[in-house]
Design an enzyme around this catalytic site. Structure first.
Site, PDB file in Angstrom:
ATOM      1  N   GLY A   1       0.794  -1.233   0.000  1.00  0.00           N
ATOM      2  CA  GLY A   1       0.000   0.000   0.000  1.00  0.00           C
ATOM      3  C   GLY A   1       0.822   1.275   0.000  1.00  0.00           C
ATOM      4  O   GLY A   1       0.327   2.335   0.360  1.00  0.00           O
TER       5      GLY A   1
ATOM      6  N   GLY B   1       2.230   2.490  -2.739  1.00  0.00           N
ATOM      7  CA  GLY B   1       2.187   3.097  -4.069  1.00  0.00           C
ATOM      8  C   GLY B   1       3.194   2.495  -5.031  1.00  0.00           C
ATOM      9  O   GLY B   1       3.777   3.186  -5.857  1.00  0.00           O
TER      10      GLY B   1
ATOM     11  N   GLU C   1       6.167  -5.277 -12.335  1.00  0.00           N
ATOM     12  CA  GLU C   1       5.894  -5.108 -10.899  1.00  0.00           C
ATOM     13  C   GLU C   1       5.517  -6.455 -10.299  1.00  0.00           C
ATOM     14  O   GLU C   1       4.555  -7.098 -10.725  1.00  0.00           O
ATOM     15  CB  GLU C   1       4.738  -4.113 -10.720  1.00  0.00           C
TER      16      GLU C   1
ATOM     17  N   THR D   1      13.816  -0.673   5.989  1.00  0.00           N
ATOM     18  CA  THR D   1      14.318  -0.763   4.610  1.00  0.00           C
ATOM     19  C   THR D   1      15.615  -1.583   4.565  1.00  0.00           C
ATOM     20  O   THR D   1      15.838  -2.359   3.628  1.00  0.00           O
ATOM     21  CB  THR D   1      14.551   0.658   4.045  1.00  0.00           C
ATOM     22  N   GLN D   2      16.432  -1.420   5.600  1.00  0.00           N
ATOM     23  CA  GLN D   2      17.659  -2.235   5.656  1.00  0.00           C
ATOM     24  C   GLN D   2      17.293  -3.727   5.694  1.00  0.00           C
ATOM     25  O   GLN D   2      17.885  -4.551   5.000  1.00  0.00           O
ATOM     26  CB  GLN D   2      18.481  -1.887   6.891  1.00  0.00           C
TER      27      GLN D   2
ATOM     28  N   CYS E   1     -22.583   1.593 -16.178  1.00  0.00           N
ATOM     29  CA  CYS E   1     -22.886   0.171 -16.061  1.00  0.00           C
ATOM     30  C   CYS E   1     -24.116  -0.063 -15.165  1.00  0.00           C
ATOM     31  O   CYS E   1     -25.220   0.167 -15.606  1.00  0.00           O
ATOM     32  CB  CYS E   1     -21.659  -0.600 -15.610  1.00  0.00           C
TER      33      CYS E   1
ATOM     34  N   ARG F   1     -22.956  -8.680 -16.708  1.00  0.00           N
ATOM     35  CA  ARG F   1     -23.630  -9.902 -17.112  1.00  0.00           C
ATOM     36  C   ARG F   1     -25.032  -9.598 -17.661  1.00  0.00           C
ATOM     37  O   ARG F   1     -25.551 -10.306 -18.488  1.00  0.00           O
ATOM     38  CB  ARG F   1     -23.747 -10.829 -15.891  1.00  0.00           C
TER      39      ARG F   1
ATOM     40  N   HIS G   1     -17.749   0.821 -19.528  1.00  0.00           N
ATOM     41  CA  HIS G   1     -16.940   1.530 -18.524  1.00  0.00           C
ATOM     42  C   HIS G   1     -16.007   2.519 -19.207  1.00  0.00           C
ATOM     43  O   HIS G   1     -14.853   2.189 -19.488  1.00  0.00           O
ATOM     44  CB  HIS G   1     -16.129   0.532 -17.696  1.00  0.00           C
TER      45      HIS G   1
ATOM     46  N   GLU H   1     -14.445   4.927 -18.020  1.00  0.00           N
ATOM     47  CA  GLU H   1     -13.314   5.353 -17.180  1.00  0.00           C
ATOM     48  C   GLU H   1     -12.003   4.665 -17.553  1.00  0.00           C
ATOM     49  O   GLU H   1     -10.928   5.216 -17.337  1.00  0.00           O
ATOM     50  CB  GLU H   1     -13.628   5.118 -15.689  1.00  0.00           C
TER      51      GLU H   1
HETATM   52  N1  GLN Z   1     -24.275  -5.914 -12.014  1.00  0.00           N
HETATM   53  C1  GLN Z   1     -24.468  -5.457 -13.353  1.00  0.00           C
HETATM   54  C2  GLN Z   1     -24.237  -6.556 -14.365  1.00  0.00           C
HETATM   55  O1  GLN Z   1     -23.581  -7.525 -14.088  1.00  0.00           O
HETATM   56  C3  GLN Z   1     -23.580  -4.265 -13.657  1.00  0.00           C
HETATM   57  C4  GLN Z   1     -22.136  -4.579 -13.661  1.00  0.00           C
HETATM   58  C5  GLN Z   1     -21.271  -3.354 -13.517  1.00  0.00           C
HETATM   59  O2  GLN Z   1     -21.740  -2.318 -13.098  1.00  0.00           O
HETATM   60  N2  GLN Z   1     -19.987  -3.489 -13.802  1.00  0.00           N
HETATM   61  O3  GLN Z   1     -24.701  -6.476 -15.470  1.00  0.00           O
END
Ligand code: GLN
Length: 543
Positions: free
Chosen positions: A17, A19, A144, A194-195, A389, A473, A518, A520
């Site tokens: 944790g 980074g 990593e 660290t040592q 989603c 799904r 998604h 993002e």
């Molecule tokens: N639970 C929903 C599905 O499986 C949405 C999934 C999500 O938001 N990644 O379809």
């Protein structure tokens, strides 16, 4: 002439944790800024074949690659820092490595030999590292290794790294990422852990070329010298990595200490000019921005015990930041647990304090009615709403309930028997659920989406056809499409191959958009995602 590939293994010491993922990504970034091609690999020591079956509260976000692998959140850091698209080749777990070796054994791939943990497991690890490197045509591959040195779980991966170094010492390097605590009662930065971590790494046959020292503050000269002597590395090879206001400042922190110069020298390469100007300007925006946007993320994967873990939504958070900075604004993010609206609907009023509301992906039944009330509140009170989603699925459930009057409409994920399954499941997924086949069986990875002219989505993207990553799904039930459209819901994105609904939006609202995918995962600090950008822009107009 075949190309020379160079490998940099990043291992952790002292504790998790601190980074290590961002450090790995930043090391890649500074080498990339010197004009080299860089790729990154994450090794997770878990027996899980992928991260898809892990609880996000325990393991953080599941990052999905274009080719549909469910991986560790660090892969997102690599993609964001390096502006690359990684594949399943760039990710491995203990389970995945063993699975391949066992399958090969079953197929007589070892031609009657006794298959052993050593060397066959490290050999498979090495083959995977090389394959990803060849695929990326990388000058440098930063690898990593998850966990911390001294743990039982990552020994075979350290062994693989050691074997690679033995075979080609000039082109393999090790970096230990450690932590220097400042105990309150002492008020002094301590180097001893660290040592010890260095010694532990030494006992695995590995000596670090560099030690990156995470800590609350910059490390001073006496401590650098102490670590140099006790850990047997030159003072210049001890790199300080203090806490900074944004993770995107870390490449600059490294470069101030000449980190990439030193690495290149060790590899026998001539340092070339560095170009981090645009990057550093981006990293500094939030420290200067005068505009301010206040966004609430409403969901359920936030708290464990007394702690709030935003790691479950790390890519969403980063995408929001990128979009705010592109709009020259500073972002204030707050977390709201949707369950609080179920126990006390009066609390919904709280949502008016924000410039925009985002409901991210999620699974299961907990907090769902709270999300549906959130959607309704945003829709009716004209608060910018961005549903991702599950956030899109529940937005259409709310629309069906309130606008179409189908009061018991639901997703079958929550109510299998609902008379109005607005979000349903196709026969393939039904079979997976019935047979308990949950790992790697969702609709995963990149799918095409055609955009409808004149919509918010089409305007934001500036393109007719896009591709975005999925992980779900359940799907919008097309039996209800016409009725919904008649009542004003706009289906602005559809997958051309399957006809599945990918984007919905509402007119006569400052911003109401739900996406089945998604977005993002595609956002980059210097290339913010168009929908996030549009959402923040609309939110800024509210404030
Ligand atoms: N639970 C929903 C599905 O499986 C949405 C999934 C999500 O938001 N990644 O379809």
């Amino acid at each position: 002439m075949s190309m020379i590939h160079r490998y940099i293994f990043v291992v952790g010491g002292v504790m998790s944790g601190v980074g290590k993922g961002v450090t790995t990504a930043s090391i890649g970034k500074i080498l990339q800024s010197r004009g080299f091609t860089v790729t990154a690999i994450k090794i997770d020591p878990y027996v899980n074949v992928d991260a898809g079956t892990m609880n996000p509260l325990e393991h953080g976000e599941v990052f999905v690659t274009n080719d549909g692998d469910e991986t560790d959140q660090d892969m997102g850091n690599y993609e964001r820092f390096l502006n690359v698209e990684l594949t399943s080749m760039n990710y491995m777990t203990t389970g995945r490595v063993y699975q391949t070796v066992i399958e090969r054994e079953r197929n007589l791939g070892y031609k009657g030999k006794c298959v052993q943990v050593v060397p066959h497991i490290p050999e498979e690890v090495i083959a995977r590292i090389k394959k990803a490197t060849d695929h990326a045509k990388a000058d440098f591959t930063v690898v990593e290794i998850g966990g911390t040195v001294g743990e039982y779980e990552n020994i075979l991966f350290l062994e693989a790294a050691r074997m690679m170094h033995l075979a080609d010492p000039k082109n393999v390097m090790f970096i230990l990422v450690s932590y220097l605590p400042i105990p309150k009662h002492l008020g002094e930065m301590k180097t001893k852990p660290t040592q010890h971590a260095t010694r532990t790494l030494n006992s695995a046959g590995i000596h670090p070329d560099f030690i990156v020292c995470r800590g609350e503050q910059y490390m001073d000269k006496p401590r650098r010298e102490k670590l140099s002597v006790f850990c047997n590395v030159k003072p210049n090879d001890v790199i300080s990595a203090p806490d900074v206001s944004s993770i995107y400042h870390i490449p600059a922190v490294f470069e101030k200490q000449g980190f990439s110069d030193e690495m290149l020298k060790k590899f026998g390469l001539k340092p070339k000019g560095s170009d981090l100007r645009k990057w550093n300007t981006m990293a500094g925006i939030q420290d200067k921005a005068e505009k301010h946007v206040k966004i609430a993320v409403v969901g359920k994967y936030f708290s464990t015990g007394d702690y709030t873990l935003s790691d479950s939504y790390i890519s969403v958070i980063e995408a929001l930041k990128h979009a705010a900075w592109a709009n020259k604004a500073k972002i204030q993010l707050e977390w709201i647990n949707s369950e609080e609206f179920e126990t006390d609907p009066k609390k919904l009023k709280r949502l008016s304090e924000y410039d925009g509301i985002l409901v991210p992906g999620g699974f299961g039944t907990r907090g769902i009615e709270g999300v549906i009330s959130t959607v309704r509140y945003c829709r009716e009170k004209q608060i910018p709403y961005f549903g991702i989603c599950y956030g899109m699925q529940l937005a259409v459930v709310e629309f069906a309930r309130t606008v179409l009057g189908k009061t018991s409409a639901h997703t079958v994920e929550v109510d299998e028997e609902t008379v109005d399954p607005i979000i349903h499941v196709n026969p393939v997924q039904m079979k997976n659920i019935r047979e308990n086949r949950y790992g790697g069986t969702m609709r995963l990875g990149a799918y095409d989406c055609d955009l409808k002219a004149g919509t918010i989505a089409r305007k934001a993207y500036g393109e007719n056809s896009i591709s975005e990553r999925h992980r779900h799904r359940y799907e919008f039930n097309n039996d209800y499409k016409e009725a919904m459209e008649k009542k004003g819901l706009i289906v602005s994105g559809v997958n051309p191959q399957s006809g599945l609904v990918e984007i919905v939006e509402l007119p006569d609202h400052p911003f109401f958009v739900g996406v089945q995918f998604h977005p993002e995962f595609h956002s980059r600090p210097l290339k913010p995602h168009p929908l996030f950008k549009a959402f923040i822009k609309a939110s800024l107009q509210k404030s």
